[in-house]
Design an enzyme around this catalytic site. Structure first.
Site, mmCIF file in Angstrom:
data_model
loop_
_atom_site.group_PDB
_atom_site.id
_atom_site.type_symbol
_atom_site.label_atom_id
_atom_site.label_comp_id
_atom_site.label_asym_id
_atom_site.label_seq_id
_atom_site.Cartn_x
_atom_site.Cartn_y
_atom_site.Cartn_z
ATOM 1 N N THR A 124 34.283 56.480 -38.599
ATOM 2 C CA THR A 124 35.561 56.650 -39.301
ATOM 3 C C THR A 124 36.492 57.606 -38.574
ATOM 4 O O THR A 124 36.031 58.482 -37.828
ATOM 5 C CB THR A 124 35.297 57.226 -40.703
ATOM 6 N N GLU A 126 37.716 59.997 -39.833
ATOM 7 C CA GLU A 126 37.442 61.349 -40.338
ATOM 8 C C GLU A 126 36.674 62.192 -39.314
ATOM 9 O O GLU A 126 36.616 63.407 -39.443
ATOM 10 C CB GLU A 126 36.667 61.295 -41.654
ATOM 11 N N TYR A 148 31.610 64.446 -45.130
ATOM 12 C CA TYR A 148 31.563 63.016 -44.798
ATOM 13 C C TYR A 148 31.852 62.805 -43.311
ATOM 14 O O TYR A 148 31.088 62.141 -42.599
ATOM 15 C CB TYR A 148 32.582 62.271 -45.672
ATOM 16 N N LYS A 152 29.334 61.437 -40.382
ATOM 17 C CA LYS A 152 29.687 60.233 -39.616
ATOM 18 C C LYS A 152 29.774 60.537 -38.113
ATOM 19 O O LYS A 152 29.477 59.677 -37.287
ATOM 20 C CB LYS A 152 31.018 59.676 -40.115
HETATM 21 P P1 NAP Z 1 32.403 50.737 -49.625
HETATM 22 O O1 NAP Z 1 33.144 49.584 -50.228
HETATM 23 O O2 NAP Z 1 32.687 52.087 -50.158
HETATM 24 O O3 NAP Z 1 30.847 50.421 -49.751
HETATM 25 C C1 NAP Z 1 29.820 51.295 -49.361
HETATM 26 C C2 NAP Z 1 28.546 50.483 -49.279
HETATM 27 O O4 NAP Z 1 27.442 51.327 -48.980
HETATM 28 C C3 NAP Z 1 28.185 49.747 -50.578
HETATM 29 O O5 NAP Z 1 27.770 48.447 -50.236
HETATM 30 C C4 NAP Z 1 27.037 50.577 -51.134
HETATM 31 O O6 NAP Z 1 26.164 49.862 -51.948
HETATM 32 C C5 NAP Z 1 26.354 50.947 -49.819
HETATM 33 N N1 NAP Z 1 25.431 52.061 -49.957
HETATM 34 C C6 NAP Z 1 25.683 53.305 -50.423
HETATM 35 N N2 NAP Z 1 24.590 54.055 -50.361
HETATM 36 C C7 NAP Z 1 23.602 53.284 -49.849
HETATM 37 C C8 NAP Z 1 22.236 53.500 -49.544
HETATM 38 N N3 NAP Z 1 21.637 54.658 -49.778
HETATM 39 N N4 NAP Z 1 21.523 52.477 -49.014
HETATM 40 C C9 NAP Z 1 22.106 51.270 -48.800
HETATM 41 N N5 NAP Z 1 23.391 51.002 -49.097
HETATM 42 C C10 NAP Z 1 24.124 52.007 -49.598
HETATM 43 O O7 NAP Z 1 32.640 50.754 -48.038
HETATM 44 P P2 NAP Z 1 33.851 50.169 -47.160
HETATM 45 O O8 NAP Z 1 35.123 50.837 -47.558
HETATM 46 O O9 NAP Z 1 33.777 48.696 -47.104
HETATM 47 O O10 NAP Z 1 33.470 50.763 -45.733
HETATM 48 C C11 NAP Z 1 32.387 50.217 -44.990
HETATM 49 C C12 NAP Z 1 31.868 51.283 -44.049
HETATM 50 O O11 NAP Z 1 32.918 51.699 -43.178
HETATM 51 C C13 NAP Z 1 31.379 52.558 -44.712
HETATM 52 O O12 NAP Z 1 30.299 53.041 -43.945
HETATM 53 C C14 NAP Z 1 32.549 53.518 -44.616
HETATM 54 O O13 NAP Z 1 32.117 54.867 -44.620
HETATM 55 C C15 NAP Z 1 33.144 53.097 -43.282
HETATM 56 N N6 NAP Z 1 34.572 53.282 -43.142
HETATM 57 C C16 NAP Z 1 35.428 52.810 -44.081
HETATM 58 C C17 NAP Z 1 36.793 52.967 -43.910
HETATM 59 C C18 NAP Z 1 37.770 52.413 -44.910
HETATM 60 O O14 NAP Z 1 38.941 52.793 -44.866
HETATM 61 N N7 NAP Z 1 37.365 51.504 -45.780
HETATM 62 C C19 NAP Z 1 37.282 53.606 -42.779
HETATM 63 C C20 NAP Z 1 36.375 54.032 -41.809
HETATM 64 C C21 NAP Z 1 35.028 53.860 -41.990
HETATM 65 P P3 NAP Z 1 26.368 49.785 -53.557
HETATM 66 O O15 NAP Z 1 27.237 48.584 -53.786
HETATM 67 O O16 NAP Z 1 25.005 49.648 -54.056
HETATM 68 O O17 NAP Z 1 27.025 51.080 -53.982
#
Ligand code: NAP
Length: 334
Positions: A124, A126, A148, A152
């Site tokens: 990310t 971040e 966070y 990361k």
């Molecule tokens: P999100 O919708 O917040 O979903 C997070 C996912 O992680 C969910 O499927 C959740 O499962 C799963 N999870 C949480 N704890 C877990 C564990 N202990 N074991 C297995 N699964 C677990 O994420 P997103 O926004 O699509 O982002 C995807 C990834 O990219 C994340 O790693 C995030 O940090 C990173 N990211 C996101 C952004 C952004 O702007 N969206 C930017 C940079 C990086 P449940 O459904 O069971 O909760």
């Protein structure tokens, strides 16, 4: 033969779009969920029966190792995380365990049982924290300033470490904020678009906000944090294309994915409310409760390397993104 992809965290915003994309490309898709007593996963309801669902938890090495041994995937996308920066101050150990050490469990399971898998790790913006710069690329130094981002950054460096130490095909996608109709309600863009829909439709039972209170108050106010905060926001559906392209490239690399523009939360509110004929000034309240303990400075995602090497660039404008999210929420919250 069809390629086989394992998406860890398929219920996420990105996981659901990535599964859509890979199915279109005729992949066999395996997606992981966490064991839970509640199997309502809105983002992937349309995928039931089309992808193979498995259960795994980033806290549990064996649950991941078992899937690597069983499926021997060509590609592994680790999208699972404790993904909410604001929550990471309250849960520093948990955030480190899941978002920092969790990816190492994935890398290590692959190294031990199927090192041929190509790996995408969800890094990310971040990780750059509060640096003084207009834009960031893959060479920009890390300066994460919340639990966070720090977790990361560790996972990102371990992804690089496995690439350099074991000659594995591992990529860290340094993604700036990306949003969509499937974004979690706890995140600022969706909080605004869902809030707008609930106000416009005069919804009596709004969903909960991140403080566990109704998203909008009885007098149709939406309580937000610091409205001057700026972010680089893109469309998630396009960002998952970049993830896939990274694993098709001949060389494993890290890539920054962003739009190279920033907007304030105030602009986000203005566009969203105006789209339904309302003035955000009548409804949005900036409340100290929702300020982060430390903020990050505005930073643009310089995606030049991705453009040059992967042919990737963002397509949807910020304004169009917010409007499509509002339209979707107007349907969802009636
Ligand atoms: P999100 O919708 O917040 O979903 C997070 C996912 O992680 C969910 O499927 C959740 O499962 C799963 N999870 C949480 N704890 C877990 C564990 N202990 N074991 C297995 N699964 C677990 O994420 P997103 O926004 O699509 O982002 C995807 C990834 O990219 C994340 O790693 C995030 O940090 C990173 N990211 C996101 C952004 C952004 O702007 N969206 C930017 C940079 C990086 P449940 O459904 O069971 O909760």
């Amino acid at each position: 033969m069809a390629k086989r992809a394992l998406i860890i965290g398929v219920s996420s915003q990105d996981g659901s779009y990535l599964a859509d994309l890979l199915l279109e490309k005729n992949y066999e898709v395996i997606g992981t969920l966490r064991r839970s007593t509640n199997y309502i996963h809105e983002n992937i309801k349309h995928l039931y029966g089309k992808i193979n669902i498995e259960f795994a938890d980033l806290l549990d090495f064996e649950s991941i190792a078992r899937l690597i041994r069983k499926h021997k995937p060509d590609e592994v996308y680790n999208l699972a995380a404790q993904s909410v920066p604001a929550d990471s101050w309250n849960m520093p150990f948990y955030t480190a365990e899941i978002s920092g050490v969790g990816p190492v469990r994935v890398l290590e399971a692959i190294r031990q049982f199927h090192p041929e898998s190509k790996v995408y790790q969800a890094t990310t913006r971040e990780i750059f924290g509060n640096i003084e710069a207009d834009s960031a690329n893959e060479e920009t130094k890390f300066d994460a300033n919340n639990p966070y981002g720090i977790a990361k950054a560790y996972a990102h460096m371990m992804t690089r470490c496995y690439r350099e130490s074991y000659d594995m095909f591992t990529c860290g996608g340094i993604l700036f904020n990306h949003e969509s109709e499937r974004r979690g309600l706890i995140f600022v863009s969706r909080k605004v678009t869902a809030g707008v829909a609930c106000i416009k439709n005069k919804v009596k039972n709004p969903p909960m906000n991140e403080a566990g209170e109704p998203l909008i108050t009885k007098d149709f106010k939406l309580h937000m944090g610091d409205l001057t905060t700026k972010r680089d926001w893109g469309y998630a559906k396009e960002y998952v294309e970049a993830m896939h392209l990274m694993l098709q490239h001949d060389k494993p690399m890290d890539y920054v994915i962003g739009t190279n523009t920033t907007h304030t939360i105030e602009e986000l509110c203005k566009i969203a409310f105006e789209h339904v004929g309302l003035d955000y000034k009548d409804h949005v309240v900036s409340s100290q409760t929702f300020f982060r303990p430390t903020e990050i400075k505005p930073l643009k995602g310089d995606y030049s390397r991705a453009k040059k090497e992967l042919g990737w660039k963002p397509k949807t404008s910020f304004e169009d993104l917010i409007k499509l999210m509002v339209d979707s929420d107007l349907e969802k919250f009636k």
